[in-house]
Scaffold this motif. Structure first.
Motif, PDB file in Angstrom:
ATOM      1  N   ALA A 112       0.789  -1.272  -0.089  1.00  0.00           N
ATOM      2  CA  ALA A 112       0.122   0.048  -0.019  1.00  0.00           C
ATOM      3  C   ALA A 112       0.982   1.397   0.001  1.00  0.00           C
ATOM      4  CB  ALA A 112      -0.986  -0.152   1.021  1.00  0.00           C
ATOM      5  N   ARG A 133     -11.735  -0.026  -1.028  1.00  0.00           N
ATOM      6  CA  ARG A 133     -10.217  -0.420  -1.048  1.00  0.00           C
ATOM      7  C   ARG A 133     -10.458  -1.710  -1.825  1.00  0.00           C
ATOM      8  NH1 ARG A 133      -8.127  -3.064   4.470  1.00  0.00           N
ATOM      9  NH2 ARG A 133      -9.782  -4.669   4.877  1.00  0.00           N
ATOM     10  N   TRP A 192      -2.756   0.462  -4.131  1.00  0.00           N
ATOM     11  CA  TRP A 192      -2.620  -0.775  -3.799  1.00  0.00           C
ATOM     12  C   TRP A 192      -2.124  -1.761  -4.874  1.00  0.00           C
ATOM     13  CZ3 TRP A 192      -2.477  -3.654   0.431  1.00  0.00           C
ATOM     14  CH2 TRP A 192      -2.758  -4.896   0.220  1.00  0.00           C
ATOM     15  N   ARG A 200      -4.085   7.242  -3.099  1.00  0.00           N
ATOM     16  CA  ARG A 200      -3.867   5.652  -2.484  1.00  0.00           C
ATOM     17  C   ARG A 200      -3.581   4.862  -3.436  1.00  0.00           C
ATOM     18  NH1 ARG A 200      -4.502   5.780   3.349  1.00  0.00           N
ATOM     19  NH2 ARG A 200      -4.860   7.914   3.896  1.00  0.00           N
TER      20      ARG A 200
END
Length: 530
Positions: free
Chosen positions: A301, A422, A311, A309
């Motif tokens: 992450a 997420r 991932w 953000r």
């Protein structure tokens, strides 16, 4: 909480620490003598003094440590080492001089270079002198032949003396080279951190500097930190570290690292994290193992300096691969264990409880890259994942560098963003449409997201899919709800000619605004052939 019995061969190439004579000094007052412990004469100690020692060491040629009696240590193999148990009646600070007792690890075949451990009180330090009497060991153990003051392999901190189970439960361990680890909020050990990484995945070979001395100042209450200072040394680098370690929900460490380079370093890794990833739902090999998934971490992450953000699911590649994520003053990064479903592992070593580890810079780190190193593995005994920050400026001999950061050993990211859903799973299969012949060389990707940002969408009014691929043809793109769950998934096909990796970037959006974090994936066509 005992250290995992699973060995990591990746670590075994680096295990060690070595002795240096402490700087001269004198006591202002006597440190309390713990019952049964043999402490050497006291000397004045300060972190500032340790910094100056590290600076001076870097200006001199590297002096390799010499293990005591290698002929004996080489015979203390994994099984023999497992029978050497530190006796809790000799635990430092268990007499009430601190809240969290410390016990020490014995030297052995994989821990041959000793560290010297000092107890600190009011600016005064005394070394704990090794004696075999501190350990329960079989009567015929060859370890009994080691001389006194041979040093230790490392140490661990136990739970508060106010707990009845403190003798069997520990929460931090420093053991081997500059490796250390802590339990997370779910009470389990997993991945490790290191003081520094030097030339990881560089063709000339990796260097593993050692923590050669530890200075432990106990916490006087459960709310106060245990302060650990460490002297680091290696062929290309010396350093001084201060850790302020707090036991709360999981473990938090404030790290102040002072690094002094005695040689050029091709790849200097700051705040390095080391973990294990064998396989998960997206790359499970057929009939390799009966368990559905095996990993200590399942993704990297990132929180960029610009606020994005990211991932990146982990891979078990065909060859060692290094991925770089350029940034300026990153807000944080970490190796995370997101999948917490026990039935996804079905393993007695509790992979679903392994901690996530997040790095938060406490200063502006400037320009550089978060680099992710993925090393092939065919078993869970190897630590094959490394992530760290690499400064943009070259690491040159004579430099003095200072990096301050906070480590969060938790169940999840300590800085969640409720406004963004997420990623919770990545799945790969054969491409094409149901009921039609499957096209060759096409993979179908399914990326699942969870979060309140996706509430209110329906199958008839789905979010938009924003996707790019570095090469190849993307088709059959759609977003759809996962039946009987709160999840949404993005689905697409990818046809990639050739064997080179394909970098994919995807997120869900409404209009121009993202609804999810950005999913990054490095597709390896030779490993995911349909």
């Amino acid at each position: 909480m005992a250290i995992s019995v699973r060995r990591r061969r990746f670590l075994q190439t680096a295990l060690a620490a070595a002795a240096l004579a402490p700087a001269a000094g004198s006591w202002r007052r006597a440190l309390a003598q713990p019952a049964g412990l043999d402490l050497a004469d006291g000397e004045a100690f300060s972190f500032e003094g340790l910094i100056e020692r590290a600076r001076a060491m870097a200006e001199a040629p590297y002096d390799p440590p010499q293990p005591p009696r290698p002929d004996i240590l080489g015979k203390i193999d994994y099984d023999a080492h497992g029978k050497l148990h530190y006796r809790r009646e000799f635990a430092a600070f268990a007499d009430g001089s601190g809240v969290y007792p410390a016990t020490f690890f014995h030297l052995g075949q994989y821990f041959q270079k000793p560290v010297h451990i000092f107890l600190v009180e009011n600016g005064e330090a005394r070394e704990v002198v090794y004696e075999s009497a501190y350990f329960d060991m079989p009567a015929d153990s060859i370890a009994r032949q080691l001389p006194d003051n041979s040093g230790f392999a490392g140490f661990r901190l136990h739970e508060s003396i106010n707990r009845d189970d403190w003798k069997t439960q520990d929460w931090v361990a420093f053991l081997g080279a500059s490796y250390f680890r802590a339990i997370g909020s779910l009470g389990q050990y997993g991945l490790s951190a290191r003081g520094v990484a030097v030339d990881t995945a560089v063709t000339s070979g990796e260097e593993f500097p050692d923590f050669r001395e530890f200075y432990i100042e106990p916490a006087q209450s459960e709310d106060a930190p245990v302060t650990v200072c460490a002297l680091l040394d290696g062929p290309s680098i010396a350093g001084a570290f201060r850790f302020e370690i707090r036991r709360g929900e999981g473990v938090t460490m404030d790290v102040d690292s002072r690094l002094f380079l005695r040689a050029d370093i091709e790849r200097l890794g700051v705040a390095p994290l080391t973990s294990m990833f064998w396989y998960s739902e997206q790359n499970r090999p057929y009939r390799t193992d009966w368990r559905p998934e095996i990993h200590d971490s399942d993704g990297l992450a990132l929180w960029t300096g610009g606020g994005e953000r990211l991932w990146r699911p982990l891979n078990n590649p065909d060859i060692t691969r290094v991925s770089a994520f350029s940034d300026d003053n990153p807000r944080g990064f970490g190796l995370m264990q997101r999948d917490r479903e026990p039935t996804h592992y079905l393993d007695g070593v509790l992979y679903h409880r392994r901690p996530s580890l997040w790095v938060e810079p406490l200063d502006r780190w400037g320009a550089g890259e978060v680099q992710l190193v993925e090393i092939p593995t065919d078993d869970e005994i190897h630590d094959n994942i490394v992530a760290f920050w690499v400064p943009k400026e070259p690491a040159r001999a004579g430099q003095a560098l200072n990096y301050r950061y906070r480590l969060y050993w938790q169940g999840d990211n300590p800085f969640p963003v409720d406004a963004l859903a997420r990623t919770v799973a990545t799945r790969i299969g054969r491409g094409g449409e149901a009921g039609k012949p499957r096209p060759e060389g096409v993979n179908k990707f399914v990326v699942e997201f969870e979060g309140s940002a996706l509430d209110g969408f329906t199958r008839d009014t789905p979010p938009e899919v924003e996707i790019t691929a570095s090469r190849g043809t993307v088709s059959l793109i759609q977003a759809e709800p996962v039946p009987d769950t709160p999840l949404w998934r993005a689905v697409f096909d990818l046809k990639a000619e050739g064997a080179d990796p394909v970098e994919i970037r995807l997120y869900l959006r409404k209009g121009g605004e993202p609804l999810t974090e950005t999913w990054l994936y490095q597709h390896l066509p030779t490993l995911n052939a349909s």
